[in-house]
Each structure stands twice: as structure tokens, then as C-alpha cells.
Design an enzyme around this catalytic site. Structure first.
Site, PDB file in Angstrom:
ATOM      1  N   GLY A  14       0.783  -1.244   0.000  1.00 14.16           N
ATOM      2  CA  GLY A  14       0.000   0.000   0.000  1.00 14.16           C
ATOM      3  C   GLY A  14       0.806   1.279   0.000  1.00 14.16           C
ATOM      4  O   GLY A  14       0.314   2.315   0.432  1.00 14.16           O
ATOM      5  N   MET A  93      -3.770  -6.876  -7.323  1.00  8.69           N
ATOM      6  CA  MET A  93      -3.173  -7.972  -8.089  1.00  8.69           C
ATOM      7  C   MET A  93      -4.202  -8.928  -8.690  1.00  8.69           C
ATOM      8  O   MET A  93      -3.964 -10.130  -8.748  1.00  8.69           O
ATOM      9  CB  MET A  93      -2.182  -8.735  -7.197  1.00  8.69           C
ATOM     10  CG  MET A  93      -1.002  -7.890  -6.765  1.00  8.69           C
ATOM     11  SD  MET A  93      -0.074  -7.245  -8.185  1.00  8.69           S
ATOM     12  CE  MET A  93       1.082  -6.150  -7.371  1.00  8.69           C
ATOM     13  N   HIS A 112       1.216   1.142 -13.151  1.00  6.72           N
ATOM     14  CA  HIS A 112       2.021  -0.006 -13.551  1.00  6.72           C
ATOM     15  C   HIS A 112       3.503   0.394 -13.517  1.00  6.72           C
ATOM     16  O   HIS A 112       3.859   1.464 -14.020  1.00  6.72           O
ATOM     17  CB  HIS A 112       1.632  -0.469 -14.960  1.00  6.72           C
ATOM     18  CG  HIS A 112       2.403  -1.674 -15.387  1.00  6.72           C
ATOM     19  ND1 HIS A 112       2.112  -2.943 -14.904  1.00  6.72           N
ATOM     20  CD2 HIS A 112       3.486  -1.810 -16.195  1.00  6.72           C
ATOM     21  CE1 HIS A 112       2.980  -3.798 -15.415  1.00  6.72           C
ATOM     22  NE2 HIS A 112       3.826  -3.139 -16.197  1.00  6.72           N
ATOM     23  N   ASP A 153      -3.342  -3.919 -18.810  1.00  9.46           N
ATOM     24  CA  ASP A 153      -2.409  -2.795 -19.052  1.00  9.46           C
ATOM     25  C   ASP A 153      -2.593  -2.174 -20.444  1.00  9.46           C
ATOM     26  O   ASP A 153      -1.667  -1.547 -20.975  1.00  9.46           O
ATOM     27  CB  ASP A 153      -0.941  -3.226 -18.859  1.00  9.46           C
ATOM     28  CG  ASP A 153      -0.667  -3.715 -17.446  1.00  9.46           C
ATOM     29  OD1 ASP A 153      -1.241  -3.140 -16.507  1.00  9.46           O
ATOM     30  OD2 ASP A 153       0.096  -4.676 -17.285  1.00  9.46           O
ATOM     31  N   GLU A 180       9.684   5.557  -5.818  1.00 11.58           N
ATOM     32  CA  GLU A 180       9.951   6.884  -5.231  1.00 11.58           C
ATOM     33  C   GLU A 180       9.940   8.002  -6.262  1.00 11.58           C
ATOM     34  O   GLU A 180       9.454   9.089  -6.003  1.00 11.58           O
ATOM     35  CB  GLU A 180      11.323   6.873  -4.534  1.00 11.58           C
ATOM     36  CG  GLU A 180      11.322   6.071  -3.255  1.00 11.58           C
ATOM     37  CD  GLU A 180      12.723   5.908  -2.655  1.00 11.58           C
ATOM     38  OE1 GLU A 180      12.811   5.339  -1.555  1.00 11.58           O
ATOM     39  OE2 GLU A 180      13.719   6.312  -3.292  1.00 11.58           O
TER      40      GLU A 180
END
Ligand code: GAR
Length: 206
Positions: A14, A93, A112, A153, A180
Site C-alpha cells: 500500500g 493484483m 504499472h 495494461d 519513489e
């Protein structure tokens, strides 16, 4: 004007949910509010993040439902009963069928961890995506936020951000950098873009 009601669907750690929660606090996400978190896994750490942020959260598993169709039925019922207008898949998922995606056309987005159309589709999720990028030898990867349709996707791209692959990277170090420097930035930005679009559509209808 009422904010767009967002549900975030999760299955694991998460961290992307956390980025959305933080974005709502900081005002990056201002046209939408996260009103519900649904986890497909009862022990996902994402559930703790939701609880700490005071967001109602519940678990719906395919196993408890007895299969994909009943699982999607339960998800749709919960989403519709809660008046959800935008569904954000944040490390969720499970692949969703056309019946589900068609019910929420242009109302589901997914993050993604690669630059689609590379390293995406069935079988490419989580660390596997970064393993594939490293074994191919790409020097640039990144993340993509896209609309979700019946093709895994395969929906229209909303935002992408590139990230360098560095010598000595492992799937884990690459995953961390992509999260990040790309995912935690573009997911909240895309959630804001789509929330604001939905909010404007509501205004026009009134
Ligand atoms: C993220 O890297 C997300 O992009 C990826 O799973 C991770 C979930 O992390 N999603 C996919 O691979 C979907 N195909 P999180 O639970 O910490 O947000």
C-alpha cells in the site's frame, strides 16, 4: 462542488495508497476524496495504512467469494453502494473482466511499474516487471498510469515518468527507485486529473 468519490483497491504493502493519502493531505489531490479502501488480501499492510488515515476499509477475496465472477459481483455491489465515481488500482493484483471494466468505463485507473508498452500485460506485476527490465538490459524504465479496460495494461495512457536503470541495480533497488521517483508522483497527479474531469462532468449535468 462535491468531490469525486474515490475507492482505492489494494492487495499488498500500500505505498501507492499512502502516496494518495498524503496527496489528499497536501492538496495535490483536491478534486477527489478517498472514501473507501478495498483489499483483495486480508493481511495486506495497506489495510493498516487505511485505518491509520481513518478511511473505511474492507477485504473482499476471490477465495471467500468462490470465484472470479462472484468476486467481481461483490466488488461492484460494494463500489456502487458507496457511490464510488473513480476506482484507483494501487497494487491490486487481480485482472478484471470486461464485464467489470465496461461497467466503469473511463472510471478505473491503474499504476504499472514500467513504461507501457514495455514489460506489461498478463504475468507482469510487482518485482517481475523489474526482473524483466533488468534481464532485457534497458537503461531507462519508469511507471505508467493508465485507464483500465478489458486488455491487461492496455487502456489509454494518462501519465508516464521515466527513471534511469543504474549499474548494479537489483529488481528491488530498481523497484524502490521507480516507486519513489515515478509511481508515488504520477499516481496522485493522475488521480487529480481524472477526479477533476469527473467533477466537471457532474457540474455540466446539473
Ligand atoms: C507497485 O509497484 C505497483 O506499480 C505494482 O505493484 C506494486 C504495489 O506496491 N503494480 C503492478 O505491478 C500491477 N501490474 P504498493 O502495494 O506498495 O503500492
Amino acid at each position: 462542488m462535491n468531490k469525486t468519490r474515490i475507492a482505492v483497491l489494494v492487495s499488498g504493502g500500500g505505498t501507492n495508497l499512502q502516496a494518495l493519502i498524503d496527496a489528499e493531505k497536501s492538496g495535490v489531490l483536491k478534486s477527489g476524496e478517498i472514501v473507501l479502501v478495498i483489499s483483495s488480501n486480508a493481511i495486506a499492510y495497506a489495510l493498516i495504512r487505511a485505518a491509520e488515515a481513518g478511511i473505511p476499509a474492507l477485504t473482499i477475496t476471490k477465495k471467500d467469494c468462490g470465484g472470479q465472477e462472484a468476486f467481481e459481483e461483490a466488488l461492484m455491489k460494494t463500489l456502487d453502494n458507496n457511490g464510488i465515481e473513480l476506482i484507483v488500482l494501487a497494487g491490486f493484483m487481480s485482472i478484471l473482466s470486461e464485464r467489470f471494466t465496461g461497467h466503469y468505463e473511463k472510471r478505473i485507473i491503474n499504476v504499472h511499474p514500467s513504461l507501457i508498452p514495455s514489460f506489461c500485460g498478463k504475468g507482469y506485476y510487482g518485482l517481475k516487471v523489474h526482473e524483466a527490465a533488468l534481464s532485457y538490459g534497458v537503461k531507462v524504465t519508469g511507471a505508467t498510469v493508465h485507464y483500465v479496460n478489458e486488455i491487461p495494461d492496455g487502456g489509454r495512457i494518462i501519465l508516464q515518468k521515466a527513471v534511469s536503470v543504474l549499474p548494479g541495480d537489483t529488481p528491488k533497488t530498481l523497484q524502490k527507485r521507480v516507486m519513489e521517483r515515478a509511481e508515488w508522483i504520477i499516481l496522485p497527479e493522475a488521480a487529480e486529473l481524472v477526479s477533476s474531469r469527473i467533477q466537471k462532468e457532474k457540474e455540466h449535468r446539473q
